[in-house]
Structure formats: structure tokens, C-alpha cells
Design an enzyme around this catalytic site. Structure first.
Site, PDB file in Angstrom:
ATOM      1  N   ASP A   1       0.953  -1.419  -0.228  1.00  0.00           N
ATOM      2  CA  ASP A   1      -0.078  -0.040   0.138  1.00  0.00           C
ATOM      3  C   ASP A   1       0.869   1.201   0.063  1.00  0.00           C
ATOM      4  O   ASP A   1       2.327   1.165   0.418  1.00  0.00           O
ATOM      5  CB  ASP A   1      -0.805   0.070   1.198  1.00  0.00           C
ATOM      6  CG  ASP A   1      -0.288  -0.138   2.691  1.00  0.00           C
ATOM      7  OD1 ASP A   1       0.823  -0.663   2.720  1.00  0.00           O
ATOM      8  OD2 ASP A   1      -0.529   0.647   3.470  1.00  0.00           O
TER       9      ASP A   1
ATOM     10  N   GLU B   1      -0.158  -1.005   5.714  1.00  0.00           N
ATOM     11  CA  GLU B   1       1.101  -0.599   6.610  1.00  0.00           C
ATOM     12  C   GLU B   1       1.002   0.851   6.812  1.00  0.00           C
ATOM     13  O   GLU B   1       1.039   1.403   7.807  1.00  0.00           O
ATOM     14  CB  GLU B   1       2.359  -0.722   5.855  1.00  0.00           C
ATOM     15  CG  GLU B   1       3.560  -0.652   6.766  1.00  0.00           C
ATOM     16  CD  GLU B   1       3.926   0.674   6.531  1.00  0.00           C
ATOM     17  OE1 GLU B   1       4.914   1.007   7.678  1.00  0.00           O
ATOM     18  OE2 GLU B   1       3.776   1.227   5.666  1.00  0.00           O
TER      19      GLU B   1
ATOM     20  N   ASP C   1      11.961  -1.993   4.377  1.00  0.00           N
ATOM     21  CA  ASP C   1      10.837  -0.756   4.261  1.00  0.00           C
ATOM     22  C   ASP C   1      11.625   0.439   4.968  1.00  0.00           C
ATOM     23  O   ASP C   1      10.981   0.978   5.914  1.00  0.00           O
ATOM     24  CB  ASP C   1       9.499  -1.018   4.987  1.00  0.00           C
ATOM     25  CG  ASP C   1       8.549  -0.015   4.746  1.00  0.00           C
ATOM     26  OD1 ASP C   1       8.872   0.900   3.924  1.00  0.00           O
ATOM     27  OD2 ASP C   1       7.718  -0.035   5.497  1.00  0.00           O
TER      28      ASP C   1
ATOM     29  N   ARG D   1       6.554  10.784  17.940  1.00  0.00           N
ATOM     30  CA  ARG D   1       7.401   9.582  17.743  1.00  0.00           C
ATOM     31  C   ARG D   1       8.048   9.191  19.219  1.00  0.00           C
ATOM     32  O   ARG D   1       8.605  10.206  19.688  1.00  0.00           O
ATOM     33  CB  ARG D   1       8.419  10.110  16.862  1.00  0.00           C
ATOM     34  CG  ARG D   1       7.668  10.332  15.416  1.00  0.00           C
ATOM     35  CD  ARG D   1       7.397   9.151  14.687  1.00  0.00           C
ATOM     36  NE  ARG D   1       6.754   9.615  13.405  1.00  0.00           N
ATOM     37  CZ  ARG D   1       6.272   8.748  12.374  1.00  0.00           C
ATOM     38  NH1 ARG D   1       6.351   7.450  12.545  1.00  0.00           N
ATOM     39  NH2 ARG D   1       5.422   9.362  11.472  1.00  0.00           N
TER      40      ARG D   1
END
Length: 493
Positions: free
Chosen positions: A118, A183, A212, A359
Site C-alpha cells: 500500500d 501498513e 521498508d 514519535r
């Protein structure tokens, strides 16, 4: 004198001697254009997982990958992961996860390659120089949405397996694939598959490989850590409908003013997160880690030029890398419900929703971050004494991931990079989030490596995403060599 070798040593030497890298590399060179066409076909599929109108394209993307793996002789399954619930209460089928297997020799190592098919949204009007769904080569770069994230790396792995099989060479290891299509929106449903197939599909897996990610510079890299991600919505609701600012302005407490006010308390101009308890939870930076950052190749001026800024938050390499990789950051992404079209509109929106993320790094816990952020925003909002209503929701709570760079997987990676690129790799961390890495680590207990082939300037999630032809082709060779290097790791019984 006849030299006697133990069976395990004989196996390692026979594999090493049987490895015909030059022949495999030449095969890759001879099939470059075939690889370009494969990537062109995949990039043409608008497999945007965030846009429900593109769901048929996403289903087709998974079928294309499954069919390619079938034609290579793999044992392929499309695993149903159920449906997602939409905001209006309806449900929509999620794309099936593709699993595949090549080889099942119990004497060999078994690696599992994870990837996703995706993509992020992309439109010409966003500022693309080329059609994002028509792979375009300019100056050796292949431009297209998903080219780097993550279609070319997945194809490179497939090309690597195909090269062995086309030349009738035995794969040095058993290879499994897990390819998903959600994802970019949090890998919905994937955790369930990993848990459900822990004792079946993953039972004989020795190592897990993820590609990735990207290099930090022009030097090849091995990635050993990623940050987590806590993604929030903060919604402020006031009047029952949008209002005319000329008629009602100055008479009501506006939701947008409240929202901007509380957002301003999340982070300081210098980048310091102001939510209590966040900084105290961060694992301290060790002297060893500090030194490791000093040795990494990174061009600060080139970095500034690439992203188009004149000033960064930090002026030296170590501080910049540390705050990019292993310290938490908070970013505000947008406000839904606000007027954002071209032209002017004098509206007071009745409800606005801010979207922001944090994050996170070791030793931060998503559940605790959720509580800290929610409690903090409500306390700040209460001080405004506003009649409006605040609702804080955490949509994603992905944990950070960290690997041991002394693991044999990383030593194999160093040898493979040296063979293909004739340099020693940088050992780097990734500022982004790949949720499945931590899930694999927690559920399977297997060693994981991130082996990137993407360019440092790939433009992932941005306009003009690309992968260079060089990285795509040489990356395929890297994967070929890496499988051989992994085969030489002593198999645990």
C-alpha cells in the site's frame, strides 16, 4: 593428508563454493528492463490504503503480487484479515495478506521477508513534477508513488529469488514472504495473523528481514532501530453549526481559538516536548551510542539543501542524528474542519480536530503516552474556562523497535554489502515507525534486521518519491548475496 571436516563445516563450505555470484549478477544485469516494467506495472496501481475509494485497486495490488509469486513456483496463500469499520458505521473488507514459501529444507535456515504494497496518497496538484502513477525515469531516478516505499524493495526480493530459480541454482536458504496492504494506516489486522500463525507459518522461521527503509547517505546502511508512533486527534466542539464571523464574531468562544491555544502548549519553539513525564521516560544516550553517531557518514549542508531549509534545529551531526532517531518528537499535521480551500471564507467552524503525533523511543510506553497527553491537554483546556468540549483520542500506539547490532544477521549484512558495494555499511536508526518490527520481535522472538536499498533522498511520503535505477538493480544483487551470507550462519537446533 586427508582433511576431515565436521558435517556442519562441510555444509558451510559447500554452500560458499556453490555460490556463483558473478553469474547471478549478470542475470540481474541482463533483466534490468524486465525489472523496470514490473515496477512500472506496480506503481500504476493506486493502492492507497487511506482512501476507501481506492480499495479495489488495493485488492488488485495484492492479487498481482500473489500471482507473480505463484508463477515462480511458490506456495502462496491470500489470508483474510477481516473488515475495518468506517466512521459512518459501515464495514469495508481489508486487503488480504499475501504469504508465500520457497523451499522447506529443515537443514537450511529459513528467512521471512516482510514488505507492504500500500502507498501514501499522491496527486499532481500536490507538487509532483511527473504523474505519480506513471513510473518516469529522469537522470537515472525512477519517480512514482510507492517506488521506494515499498514496491521496488519488495520486487527486488522477488527478483532475487527468481534469479536463483531461473539459473536452476538451489536457494541457499528457505524463503518466506509476508506482504500486507495496510501498513500506511497502522497495519490493521496484521498482528492477528502473526499471533494466529505463530506455531504454523512462523514456526520454522529463523530470521526476519524488513526492507521498508532507506540509507542515510550515499553509503549503504543497515538499520537497527525505529521509533514508535502515538497518533492523536484533539477535537474541540462548540456551537451546533458553522457561524458567520461578522454576525457572531466577538460573541462566542470559538473552537478554533481554543484548539490553537492548547496546541501551542504541546511543544516549544526549540522543539522541547512540554507534556510532563515524556522526557523523563527516555532511555539515556550511552557513550558508545554517541561515538557510533560520530562515525556515521552524514552531510548536514546536503541535508538542508535536499529538504530546502536554511536552518536546522541542531548544528552538529551527532545532535541532529540523535534527535532524528532516538529522542521523541512531536509534530502537528493538520486541522480538520478548518477552512483550507483557496479564496476567502469568513466562517467560524463549529467543530475542529487537530491531528498530531509523537514519535516515541525506548523506554516510552504507548499506553502511558496516551494518558500523559490526554491528561495534559484536558488540564490546559480546563484553565481556559471554555464552554466548548474537548475530546482527545489516540488512534495509533506503535512501539519502538531496537535490535542488537552484534547479531549474526548484521554481520552477514556487513559481508553482503562489502561484496556488492565494496564499502563498509553505516549502522543507523530510523526516525519513522514500522509497527510490525516490534510485533515480530515480541511474538516470534526471532532476530530481525532492516536491510534497506532505498536512496537517502527517496522522498518517501512526499512529492516526487523515487528510487534510483542503481539502487534498485544493485539492491537486487545485495539481496541475492545476503541470502547466501545468511546460509552460513550456524543453524540453531
Amino acid at each position: 593428508m586427508k582433511l576431515l571436516l565436521l558435517p556442519s563445516i562441510q555444509l558451510v563450505i559447500s554452500i560458499a563454493h556453490a555460490f556463483q555470484y558473478e553469474e547471478l549478477a549478470q542475470y540481474v544485469n541482463n533483466h534490468e528492463e524486465e525489472y523496470m516494467e514490473a515496477l512500472r506495472d506496480w506503481v500504476a496501481v493506486e493502492s492507497d490504503s487511506s482512501d476507501i475509494s481506492k480499495r479495489p485497486d488495493l485488492h488488485r495490488m495484492m492479487e498481482l503480487a500473489a500471482e507473480m509469486l505463484r508463477t515462480m513456483g511458490g506456495t502462496v496463500n491470500l489470508v483474510d484479515i477481516g473488515a475495518q469499520e468506517l466512521p459512518n458505521g459501515e464495514t469495508l473488507a481489508m486487503p488480504k495478506v499475501v504469504t508465500a514459501q520457497f523451499g522447506s529444507d529443515p537443514q537450511k535456515q529459513t528467512v521471512c521477508v516482510y514488505g507492504h504494497l500500500d502507498i501514501q496518497p499522491a496527486k499532481m496538484e500536490d507538487g509532483w513534477a511527473t504523474d505519480p502513477y506513471n513510473l518516469t525515469e529522469l537522470n537515472g531516478n525512477l519517480y512514482g508513488r510507492g517506488a521506494s516505499d515499498n514496491k521496488a524493495p519488495v520486487l527486488a526480493w522477488i527478483h532475487a529469488i527468481k534469479a536463483y530459480r531461473a539459473l536452476n541454482m538451489e536457494l541457499p536458504v528457505n524463503v518466506k514472504f509476508v506482504l500486507e496492504g495496510m501498513e500506511e494506516v497502522g497495519s490493521n489486522g496484521l498482528d492477528g495473523i502473526i499471533l494466529a500463525q505463530h506455531d504454523t507459518f512462523f514456526a520454522d522461521v529463523d530470521f526476519i528481514i524488513i526492507s521498508d527503509c532507506i540509507w542515510l547517505s550515499r553509503r549503504p546502511a543497515l538499520t537497527y532501530g525505529t521509533r514508535g508512533n502515538c497518533y492523536f486527534f484533539a477535537e474541540v466542539e462548540g456551537p451546533k453549526k458553522d457561524l458567520h464571523s461578522g454576525v457572531y464574531g466577538g460573541t462566542i468562544i470559538e473552537p478554533m481559538t481554543d484548539l490553537i491555544g492548547i496546541l501551542d502548549t504541546l511543544i516549544s519553539p526549540s522543539g522541547k516536548i512540554l507534556v510532563p513525564g515524556i522526557r523523563e521516560a527516555v532511555a539515556p544516550l550511552s557513550d558508545e551510542e554517541w561515538k557510533k553517531y560520530q562515525d556515521i557518514e552524514f552531510d548536514i549542508d546536503g541535508f538542508k539543501e535536499m529538504i530546502g531549509v536554511s536552518q536546522l534545529m541542531y548544528n552538529n551531526k551527532v545532535d541532529l542524528l540523535a534527535h532524528r532517531w532516538r529522542y521523541p518528537t512531536l509534530s502537528i499535521h493538520g486541522i480538520e474542519g478548518a477552512f483550507s480551500a483557496s479564496g476567502s471564507k469568513t466562517v467560524i467552524p463549529a467543530k475542529v480536530t487537530a491531528k498530531f503525533s509523537m514519535r516515541q523511543v525506548p523506554n516510552m510506553d504507548p499506553a502511558m503516552v496516551k494518558k500523559q497527553v490526554t491528561d495534559y491537554l484536558h488540564s490546559v483546556f480546563a484553565k481556559r474556562k471554555s464552554p466548548n468540549k474537548l475530546k482527545v483520542t489516540m488512534l495509533i500506539g506503535a512501539k519502538p523497535w531496537l535490535a542488537d547490532t552484534q547479531d549474526p544477521l548484521y554481520e552477514a549484512g556487513k559481508r553482503a554489502i562489502k561484496r556488492v558495494f565494496d564499502v563498509e555499511p553505516d549502522l543507523i536508526r530510523e526516525g519513522g515507525t514500522i509497527p510490525v518490527a516490534r510485533t515480530f520481535q515480541d511474538v516470534t522472538g526471532k532476530s530481525i534486521i532492516m536491510l534497506p536499498i532505498g536512496d537517502f533522498d527517496a522522498g518517501m511520503h512526499s512529492q516526487n518519491e523515487k528510487i534510483s535505477r542503481y539502487n534498485y538493480i544493485e539492491g537486487t544483487k545485495l539481496f541475492i548475496v545476503y541470502l547466501n551470507e545468511v546460509a552460513q550462519i550456524k543453524k540453531q537446533v
